[in-house]
Design a protein around this motif. Structure first.
Motif, PDB file in Angstrom:
ATOM      1  N   GLU A  13       0.841  -1.200   0.000  1.00 25.00           N
ATOM      2  CA  GLU A  13       0.000   0.000   0.000  1.00 25.00           C
ATOM      3  C   GLU A  13       0.875   1.249   0.000  1.00 25.00           C
ATOM      4  O   GLU A  13       1.944   1.275   0.612  1.00 25.00           O
ATOM      5  N   LEU A  14       0.391   2.277  -0.665  1.00 22.92           N
ATOM      6  CA  LEU A  14       1.101   3.549  -0.714  1.00 22.92           C
ATOM      7  C   LEU A  14       1.092   4.194   0.669  1.00 22.92           C
ATOM      8  O   LEU A  14       0.057   4.248   1.333  1.00 22.92           O
ATOM      9  N   SER A  15       2.240   4.680   1.122  1.00 25.92           N
ATOM     10  CA  SER A  15       2.324   5.334   2.427  1.00 25.92           C
ATOM     11  C   SER A  15       1.687   6.719   2.366  1.00 25.92           C
ATOM     12  O   SER A  15       1.804   7.422   1.347  1.00 25.92           O
ATOM     13  N   PRO A  16       1.039   7.161   3.451  1.00 22.43           N
ATOM     14  CA  PRO A  16       0.470   8.515   3.487  1.00 22.43           C
ATOM     15  C   PRO A  16       1.513   9.609   3.281  1.00 22.43           C
ATOM     16  O   PRO A  16       1.178  10.715   2.861  1.00 22.43           O
ATOM     17  N   ALA A  44       0.961   1.880  -7.589  1.00 23.58           N
ATOM     18  CA  ALA A  44       1.003   2.884  -8.650  1.00 23.58           C
ATOM     19  C   ALA A  44      -0.366   3.497  -8.891  1.00 23.58           C
ATOM     20  O   ALA A  44      -0.484   4.700  -9.141  1.00 23.58           O
ATOM     21  N   ALA A  45      -1.419   2.692  -8.797  1.00 21.35           N
ATOM     22  CA  ALA A  45      -2.778   3.208  -9.008  1.00 21.35           C
ATOM     23  C   ALA A  45      -3.118   4.256  -7.954  1.00 21.35           C
ATOM     24  O   ALA A  45      -3.743   5.277  -8.250  1.00 21.35           O
ATOM     25  N   ASN A  46      -2.725   4.008  -6.708  1.00 25.41           N
ATOM     26  CA  ASN A  46      -2.988   4.983  -5.645  1.00 25.41           C
ATOM     27  C   ASN A  46      -2.160   6.243  -5.846  1.00 25.41           C
ATOM     28  O   ASN A  46      -2.632   7.360  -5.601  1.00 25.41           O
ATOM     29  N   ALA A  47      -0.923   6.082  -6.293  1.00 20.41           N
ATOM     30  CA  ALA A  47      -0.073   7.250  -6.547  1.00 20.41           C
ATOM     31  C   ALA A  47      -0.618   8.085  -7.701  1.00 20.41           C
ATOM     32  O   ALA A  47      -0.562   9.321  -7.682  1.00 20.41           O
ATOM     33  N   ALA A  48      -1.161   7.420  -8.720  1.00 20.22           N
ATOM     34  CA  ALA A  48      -1.703   8.128  -9.884  1.00 20.22           C
ATOM     35  C   ALA A  48      -2.909   8.981  -9.534  1.00 20.22           C
ATOM     36  O   ALA A  48      -3.247   9.922 -10.252  1.00 20.22           O
ATOM     37  N   ALA A  49      -3.563   8.670  -8.422  1.00 24.61           N
ATOM     38  CA  ALA A  49      -4.751   9.420  -8.019  1.00 24.61           C
ATOM     39  C   ALA A  49      -4.420  10.721  -7.291  1.00 24.61           C
ATOM     40  O   ALA A  49      -5.308  11.539  -7.049  1.00 24.61           O
ATOM     41  N   LEU A  50      -3.156  10.926  -6.936  1.00 23.20           N
ATOM     42  CA  LEU A  50      -2.778  12.115  -6.170  1.00 23.20           C
ATOM     43  C   LEU A  50      -2.733  13.351  -7.066  1.00 23.20           C
ATOM     44  O   LEU A  50      -2.114  13.344  -8.130  1.00 23.20           O
ATOM     45  N   SER A  54       2.030  13.962 -12.502  1.00 15.81           N
ATOM     46  CA  SER A  54       1.920  13.939 -13.962  1.00 15.81           C
ATOM     47  C   SER A  54       1.975  12.527 -14.517  1.00 15.81           C
ATOM     48  O   SER A  54       1.287  12.196 -15.483  1.00 15.81           O
ATOM     49  N   LYS A  55       2.805  11.679 -13.900  1.00 16.96           N
ATOM     50  CA  LYS A  55       2.993  10.323 -14.398  1.00 16.96           C
ATOM     51  C   LYS A  55       3.550   9.464 -13.275  1.00 16.96           C
ATOM     52  O   LYS A  55       4.262   9.948 -12.403  1.00 16.96           O
ATOM     53  N   VAL A  56       3.219   8.167 -13.312  1.00 14.55           N
ATOM     54  CA  VAL A  56       3.765   7.221 -12.350  1.00 14.55           C
ATOM     55  C   VAL A  56       4.623   6.226 -13.116  1.00 14.55           C
ATOM     56  O   VAL A  56       4.183   5.632 -14.100  1.00 14.55           O
ATOM     57  N   LEU A  57       5.850   6.054 -12.668  1.00 16.70           N
ATOM     58  CA  LEU A  57       6.788   5.111 -13.271  1.00 16.70           C
ATOM     59  C   LEU A  57       6.915   3.900 -12.360  1.00 16.70           C
ATOM     60  O   LEU A  57       7.135   4.048 -11.154  1.00 16.70           O
ATOM     61  N   THR A  58       6.755   2.716 -12.892  1.00 17.29           N
ATOM     62  CA  THR A  58       6.866   1.514 -12.067  1.00 17.29           C
ATOM     63  C   THR A  58       8.086   0.701 -12.468  1.00 17.29           C
ATOM     64  O   THR A  58       8.416   0.583 -13.659  1.00 17.29           O
ATOM     65  N   PRO A 149      -1.306  16.733   3.134  1.00 15.47           N
ATOM     66  CA  PRO A 149      -1.337  15.818   1.981  1.00 15.47           C
ATOM     67  C   PRO A 149      -2.045  16.397   0.775  1.00 15.47           C
ATOM     68  O   PRO A 149      -2.910  17.274   0.891  1.00 15.47           O
ATOM     69  N   ALA A 150      -1.688  15.886  -0.391  1.00 15.14           N
ATOM     70  CA  ALA A 150      -2.372  16.254  -1.630  1.00 15.14           C
ATOM     71  C   ALA A 150      -3.723  15.553  -1.695  1.00 15.14           C
ATOM     72  O   ALA A 150      -3.938  14.508  -1.078  1.00 15.14           O
ATOM     73  N   ALA A 151      -4.630  16.143  -2.442  1.00 14.50           N
ATOM     74  CA  ALA A 151      -5.951  15.532  -2.640  1.00 14.50           C
ATOM     75  C   ALA A 151      -5.832  14.325  -3.559  1.00 14.50           C
ATOM     76  O   ALA A 151      -4.825  14.146  -4.265  1.00 14.50           O
ATOM     77  N   SER A 152      -6.858  13.495  -3.564  1.00 19.63           N
ATOM     78  CA  SER A 152      -6.880  12.298  -4.417  1.00 19.63           C
ATOM     79  C   SER A 152      -7.964  12.459  -5.474  1.00 19.63           C
ATOM     80  O   SER A 152      -9.016  11.834  -5.418  1.00 19.63           O
ATOM     81  N   ASP A 153      -7.695  13.318  -6.441  1.00 25.23           N
ATOM     82  CA  ASP A 153      -8.688  13.578  -7.489  1.00 25.23           C
ATOM     83  C   ASP A 153      -8.028  13.607  -8.864  1.00 25.23           C
ATOM     84  O   ASP A 153      -8.361  14.424  -9.706  1.00 25.23           O
ATOM     85  N   ASN A 154      -7.091  12.708  -9.069  1.00 29.00           N
ATOM     86  CA  ASN A 154      -6.303  12.717 -10.298  1.00 29.00           C
ATOM     87  C   ASN A 154      -6.384  11.351 -10.975  1.00 29.00           C
ATOM     88  O   ASN A 154      -6.848  10.369 -10.389  1.00 29.00           O
ATOM     89  N   ALA A 155      -5.934  11.281 -12.196  1.00 31.41           N
ATOM     90  CA  ALA A 155      -5.862  10.008 -12.913  1.00 31.41           C
ATOM     91  C   ALA A 155      -4.653  10.048 -13.844  1.00 31.41           C
ATOM     92  O   ALA A 155      -4.779  10.031 -15.073  1.00 31.41           O
ATOM     93  N   ALA A 156      -3.473  10.116 -13.239  1.00 29.58           N
ATOM     94  CA  ALA A 156      -2.233  10.207 -14.022  1.00 29.58           C
ATOM     95  C   ALA A 156      -1.945   8.885 -14.714  1.00 29.58           C
ATOM     96  O   ALA A 156      -2.299   7.815 -14.215  1.00 29.58           O
TER      97      ALA A 156
END
Length: 309
Positions: A13-16, A44-50, A54-58, A149-156
């Protein structure tokens, strides 16, 4: 300007702390988040929502210091800023990366004044220094607890990096303390106990109050060394740095090493028998009395108010 940010994660899980770092450095430019894990997809899916990403690299690899360093090194050339949290992974990875890139890192940042001007604590938190980093590439670590924290309203978008990560280290096992309490480093309410609590059984009172308030539970180094609390509860210079909205300090005198770990707390509420204790003197509110009498009463009154969670 461009930013490469290493994602913190645990147990898949992504850390807060990652959301806090994204918000902190959003003014630096487009943020690419790197996730290095055996199974990075869910993280990565949780990170992309922040918001702000701009982009998540895995990178699919074991989450060892060597693997993470090599993954960052493979991509760092394209970025002006390479950023990690000032937690255990960052403290392990960033010195390795600094040596490989021949860059002087700026660590433990708690405030940003501009693209290359930052504030960090020194002398065990007894002083703050403002530093200017004139290097063309910046390698930075931040105390995540110092930022919202940043909001979670993104879809990078998520991009898989097809790179080979060589590592001589191999992950064997993880030994951890299971807990259903909030993460200590990012919790909004923290309750800390000192050696005056007297025993592991005494800490049960603190845990009960913590559950009532939905708070994280911590301890001083002396309490941990005495075996009253697990190592991952330790707050202070040699433990976790916290910056909650409310810190409730129970039976804690206030050694310098502990005060260095709580200096970011917005409000401090102390319970102690000694009105002259250093932590009592800096507290916003203090209750002078026996913690074994005060805690049960305090918990009972809060439960009456319907705060038990």
């Amino acid at each position: 300007m461009s930013v490469l940010l290493l994602a913190d994660h645990d147990k898949g899980e992504l850390s807060p702390s990652t959301a806090r770092l994204v918000a902190a450095v959003s003014a630096f430019g487009p943020i690419d988040v790197m996730v290095v894990a055996d199974n990075p997809d869910a993280i990565a899916a949780n990170a992309a929502a922040l918001a702000g990403v701009s982009k998540v690299l895995t990178v699919t690899a074991q989450n060892t210091s060597e693997s993470v360093t090599n993954a960052l090194l493979s991509a760092a050339g394209r970025y002006q800023y390479v950023i990690a949290s000032a937690a255990s992974v960052g403290k392990d990875v960033v010195p390795r990366l600094a040596a490989a890139l021949d860059i002087q890192p700026v660590t433990d940042i708690i405030e940003i004044h501009g693209p290359s001007r930052f504030t960090r604590p020194i002398y065990a938190g007894n002083a703050l220094e403002t530093v200017v980093d004139p290097q063309p590439k910046h390698l930075l670590t931040f105390r995540a607890s110092a930022f919202r924290p940043a909001a979670s309203d993104n879809a990078a978008p998520v991009e898989k990096l097809d790179i080979s990560i060589a590592s001589a280290a191999r992950f064997l096992a993880a030994h951890r303390t299971d807990s259903d309490t909030p993460d200590l480093a990012t919790a909004q309410i923290v309750i800390g106990g000192g050696v005056s609590v007297g025993s592991a059984e005494g800490f049960r009172l603190i845990e009960k109050l913590g559950k009532t308030l939905g708070a994280a539970v911590g301890a001083t180094r002396a309490a941990v060394d005495a075996g009253y609390a697990p190592n991952d509860w330790q707050i202070g210079q040699t433990g976790k740095i916290i910056a909650p909205d409310l810190y409730i300090a129970i039976g804690i005198s206030g050694a310098l090493q502990h005060l260095a770990g709580i200096q970011g707390a917005k409000t401090i509420f102390a319970i102690n028998t000694d009105p002259e204790a250093p932590l009592v003197k800096i507290a916003d509110v203090a209750l002078i009395g026996d913690l074994f009498e005060i805690l049960p009463q305090l918990t009972a009154e809060l439960e009456k108010l319907g705060l038990n969670r």
